[in-house]
Design a protein around this motif. Structure first.
Motif, PDB file in Angstrom:
ATOM      1  N   SER A  24     -17.489  -6.828 -10.607  1.00  0.00           N
ATOM      2  CA  SER A  24     -17.470  -7.716  -9.446  1.00  0.00           C
ATOM      3  C   SER A  24     -18.509  -8.771  -9.402  1.00  0.00           C
ATOM      4  O   SER A  24     -19.387  -8.824 -10.077  1.00  0.00           O
ATOM      5  CB  SER A  24     -17.937  -6.430  -8.172  1.00  0.00           C
ATOM      6  OG  SER A  24     -19.285  -5.917  -8.548  1.00  0.00           O
ATOM      7  N   LYS A  59       4.117  -0.038  -2.495  1.00  0.00           N
ATOM      8  CA  LYS A  59       2.440   0.200  -2.194  1.00  0.00           C
ATOM      9  C   LYS A  59       2.238   1.386  -2.407  1.00  0.00           C
ATOM     10  O   LYS A  59       1.173   1.924  -2.932  1.00  0.00           O
ATOM     11  CB  LYS A  59       2.145  -0.518  -0.665  1.00  0.00           C
ATOM     12  CG  LYS A  59       2.344  -2.020  -0.869  1.00  0.00           C
ATOM     13  CD  LYS A  59       2.029  -2.617   0.647  1.00  0.00           C
ATOM     14  CE  LYS A  59       2.148  -4.085   0.793  1.00  0.00           C
ATOM     15  NZ  LYS A  59       1.916  -4.480   2.101  1.00  0.00           N
ATOM     16  N   GLY A  67     -10.070   1.113  -5.095  1.00  0.00           N
ATOM     17  CA  GLY A  67      -9.896   0.707  -4.064  1.00  0.00           C
ATOM     18  C   GLY A  67      -8.984  -0.516  -3.703  1.00  0.00           C
ATOM     19  O   GLY A  67      -8.468  -1.180  -2.642  1.00  0.00           O
ATOM     20  N   LEU A  68      -8.596  -1.034  -5.017  1.00  0.00           N
ATOM     21  CA  LEU A  68      -7.755  -2.339  -5.151  1.00  0.00           C
ATOM     22  C   LEU A  68      -6.696  -2.088  -6.386  1.00  0.00           C
ATOM     23  O   LEU A  68      -7.075  -1.663  -7.214  1.00  0.00           O
ATOM     24  CB  LEU A  68      -8.573  -3.501  -5.362  1.00  0.00           C
ATOM     25  CG  LEU A  68      -7.919  -4.851  -5.488  1.00  0.00           C
ATOM     26  CD1 LEU A  68      -7.082  -5.147  -4.014  1.00  0.00           C
ATOM     27  CD2 LEU A  68      -8.724  -6.092  -5.837  1.00  0.00           C
ATOM     28  N   LYS A 113      -2.806  -3.754  -8.148  1.00  0.00           N
ATOM     29  CA  LYS A 113      -1.923  -5.175  -8.130  1.00  0.00           C
ATOM     30  C   LYS A 113      -0.372  -4.664  -8.390  1.00  0.00           C
ATOM     31  O   LYS A 113      -0.145  -3.820  -9.314  1.00  0.00           O
ATOM     32  CB  LYS A 113      -2.278  -6.175  -8.929  1.00  0.00           C
ATOM     33  CG  LYS A 113      -3.686  -6.769  -8.821  1.00  0.00           C
ATOM     34  CD  LYS A 113      -4.104  -7.785  -9.819  1.00  0.00           C
ATOM     35  CE  LYS A 113      -5.447  -8.428  -9.510  1.00  0.00           C
ATOM     36  NZ  LYS A 113      -5.825  -9.002 -10.716  1.00  0.00           N
ATOM     37  N   GLU A 146      -1.826  -8.339  -4.321  1.00  0.00           N
ATOM     38  CA  GLU A 146      -2.887  -7.303  -4.331  1.00  0.00           C
ATOM     39  C   GLU A 146      -2.639  -6.355  -3.087  1.00  0.00           C
ATOM     40  O   GLU A 146      -2.421  -6.840  -1.979  1.00  0.00           O
ATOM     41  CB  GLU A 146      -4.108  -8.177  -4.178  1.00  0.00           C
ATOM     42  CG  GLU A 146      -4.486  -9.027  -5.410  1.00  0.00           C
ATOM     43  CD  GLU A 146      -5.784  -9.629  -5.397  1.00  0.00           C
ATOM     44  OE1 GLU A 146      -6.601  -9.419  -4.205  1.00  0.00           O
ATOM     45  OE2 GLU A 146      -6.253 -10.178  -6.195  1.00  0.00           O
ATOM     46  N   LYS A 154      -4.666  -3.189  -1.010  1.00  0.00           N
ATOM     47  CA  LYS A 154      -5.835  -2.343  -0.696  1.00  0.00           C
ATOM     48  C   LYS A 154      -5.451  -0.894  -0.984  1.00  0.00           C
ATOM     49  O   LYS A 154      -5.213  -0.336   0.221  1.00  0.00           O
ATOM     50  CB  LYS A 154      -6.439  -2.673   0.458  1.00  0.00           C
ATOM     51  CG  LYS A 154      -6.998  -4.150   0.536  1.00  0.00           C
ATOM     52  CD  LYS A 154      -7.583  -4.562   1.917  1.00  0.00           C
ATOM     53  CE  LYS A 154      -8.519  -5.971   2.068  1.00  0.00           C
ATOM     54  NZ  LYS A 154      -8.876  -6.003   3.145  1.00  0.00           N
ATOM     55  N   THR A 155      -5.635  -0.268  -1.969  1.00  0.00           N
ATOM     56  CA  THR A 155      -5.046   1.223  -2.298  1.00  0.00           C
ATOM     57  C   THR A 155      -5.833   2.259  -1.628  1.00  0.00           C
ATOM     58  O   THR A 155      -5.401   3.176  -1.055  1.00  0.00           O
ATOM     59  CB  THR A 155      -4.851   1.497  -3.735  1.00  0.00           C
ATOM     60  OG1 THR A 155      -6.124   1.093  -4.284  1.00  0.00           O
ATOM     61  CG2 THR A 155      -3.862   0.474  -4.314  1.00  0.00           C
ATOM     62  N   GLY A 156      -7.375   1.715  -1.172  1.00  0.00           N
ATOM     63  CA  GLY A 156      -8.055   2.776  -0.722  1.00  0.00           C
ATOM     64  C   GLY A 156      -7.530   3.111   0.906  1.00  0.00           C
ATOM     65  O   GLY A 156      -7.754   4.263   1.392  1.00  0.00           O
ATOM     66  N   ALA A 157      -6.872   2.197   1.603  1.00  0.00           N
ATOM     67  CA  ALA A 157      -6.322   2.449   2.927  1.00  0.00           C
ATOM     68  C   ALA A 157      -5.294   3.237   2.948  1.00  0.00           C
ATOM     69  O   ALA A 157      -4.784   3.743   3.969  1.00  0.00           O
ATOM     70  CB  ALA A 157      -6.055   0.987   3.606  1.00  0.00           C
TER      71      ALA A 157
END
Length: 357
Positions: free
Chosen positions: A100, A125, A144-145, A147, A158, A160-163
């Motif tokens: 990061s 998704k 949380g991310l 692709k 991209e 936002k898999t956390g959501a």
């Protein structure tokens, strides 16, 4: 019962398919399903090869991630990664490891899923979110991310898999309950049937019980409504149709689709025309039919039946690849441009979208 990414994907398409696969059942095969699987396998291999060539020789590896070695490892790309946590398992196409940009310099693990189509299905998704959820649980850290790399141009989306973690958790709970049951779910034919290896099996069963889902286009809510009234079969529904008069004051009368009339047509093996359609008067009619692959925006066949002065001529124009499309439509224009007072007729909106966008 172990919930794999394969079972998760099957559940998103059809609960019956998920249940049958969990039992190790095999279908009778499906040509389109086999083609899709072959395309997906080829695309996945090509994209993995492309990413590994772009990465440094000592920075890509194959195999599962060792939870205890997360901090010390130096790889940047890991392919064909198997992740497992409790009763969940996923074979992740690839995982990218990045640092990061914040002051903490945290190590981020980004799951990657490859899909060969240009257009992404609504479930894409969720499939990636399942990969991220299992990876997160197996590593004991947030993922949380993710692709999605897809299509001919290798476009990257991209996510936002956390959501989506909450929805994934709910779905896995439902799948677990389904697989723990000794009885199969209620059979429901849906749009996925045409590309499913169990199509023949399920349709034969639906015909045997005269199930309402034999009526194409009927929704789950409509089925539930009929069942609450004691109507469980196509035959029962067919006897409920009553023609309705259109009010004289109606300027633009609605033309609803009556499932009961469709059921009656099935029972009597008869074609019913609802209302009084007005067909345009013309010397020449061109009946247009276009076939294609919607997910790839590719139209591979244009068929045109030309009826003029009681003579019929049929044309078929084929495109072997997407670059042939302009030639195909140019051939269609060439075939019909000099016809006198022609009207083009087609079944639905698919042809209109193909011709006009």
């Amino acid at each position: 019962m172990l919930i794999t990414s394969h079972l998760f994907e099957a559940y998103l398409k059809c609960r019956t398919k998920c249940f049958l696969l969990s039992l190790g059942e095999t279908g009778t095969g499906n040509g389109y399903s086999d083609w899709v699987q072959a395309q997906q396998t080829t695309y996945r291999s090509e994209e993995i090869k492309r990413l590994t060539q772009e990465a440094a020789q000592n920075q890509h590896v194959i195999g599962p991630i060792d939870r205890g070695d997360v901090q010390s490892t130096k790889w940047r790309l890991r392919i064909e990664t198997a992740a497992r946590a409790q009763n969940l398992e996923s074979t992740i196409h690839a995982v990218e490891r990045v640092t990061s940009e914040g002051p903490d310099k945290l190590e981020l693990f980004i799951p990657i899923r490859f899909i060969f189509t240009n257009k992404l299905h609504k479930d894409a998704k969720l499939l990636l979110a399942f990969d991220a959820f299992v990876l997160s649980e197996s590593l004991g850290r947030e993922v949380g991310l993710g692709k999605i790399i897809h299509g001919e141009e290798s476009a990257t989306l991209e996510v936002k898999t956390g959501a989506l973690a909450g929805e994934v958790r709910t779905l896995t709970g439902k799948i677990g309950a389904l697989l723990a049951s000794n009885s199969p779910p209620d059979l429901v034919l849906n749009r996925h049937c045409t590309e499913c290896e169990f199509q023949t099996r399920c349709r034969q069963k639906a015909i045997a019980i005269d199930d309402l889902s034999l009526l194409s286009g009927i929704t789950e809510n409509e089925r539930a409504s009929h069942r609450s009234k004691g109507i469980f079969t196509v035959t029962q529904l067919s006897y409920t149709f009553r023609p309705r008069k259109t009010p004289k004051s109606a300027k633009n009368p609605a033309k609803p689709r009556y499932m009961a009339l469709q059921a009656r047509a099935v029972r009597e093996n008869t074609i019913y025309v609802h209302g009084h359609p007005q067909l345009p008067d013309s010397k020449t009619q061109v009946y247009l039919d276009i076939e294609g692959l919607p997910d790839n925006d590719f139209y591979y066949l244009v068929g045109a039946l030309i009826v003029s002065e009681e003579t019929e001529t049929f044309h078929s124009f084929w495109a072997d690849q997407k670059s042939d499309e302009p030639t195909v439509f140019a051939q269609l224009v060439e075939a019909i441009r000099d016809l006198p007072k022609l009207q083009i007729l087609h079944y639905g909106k698919y042809e209109r979208v193909a011709c006009y966008g």
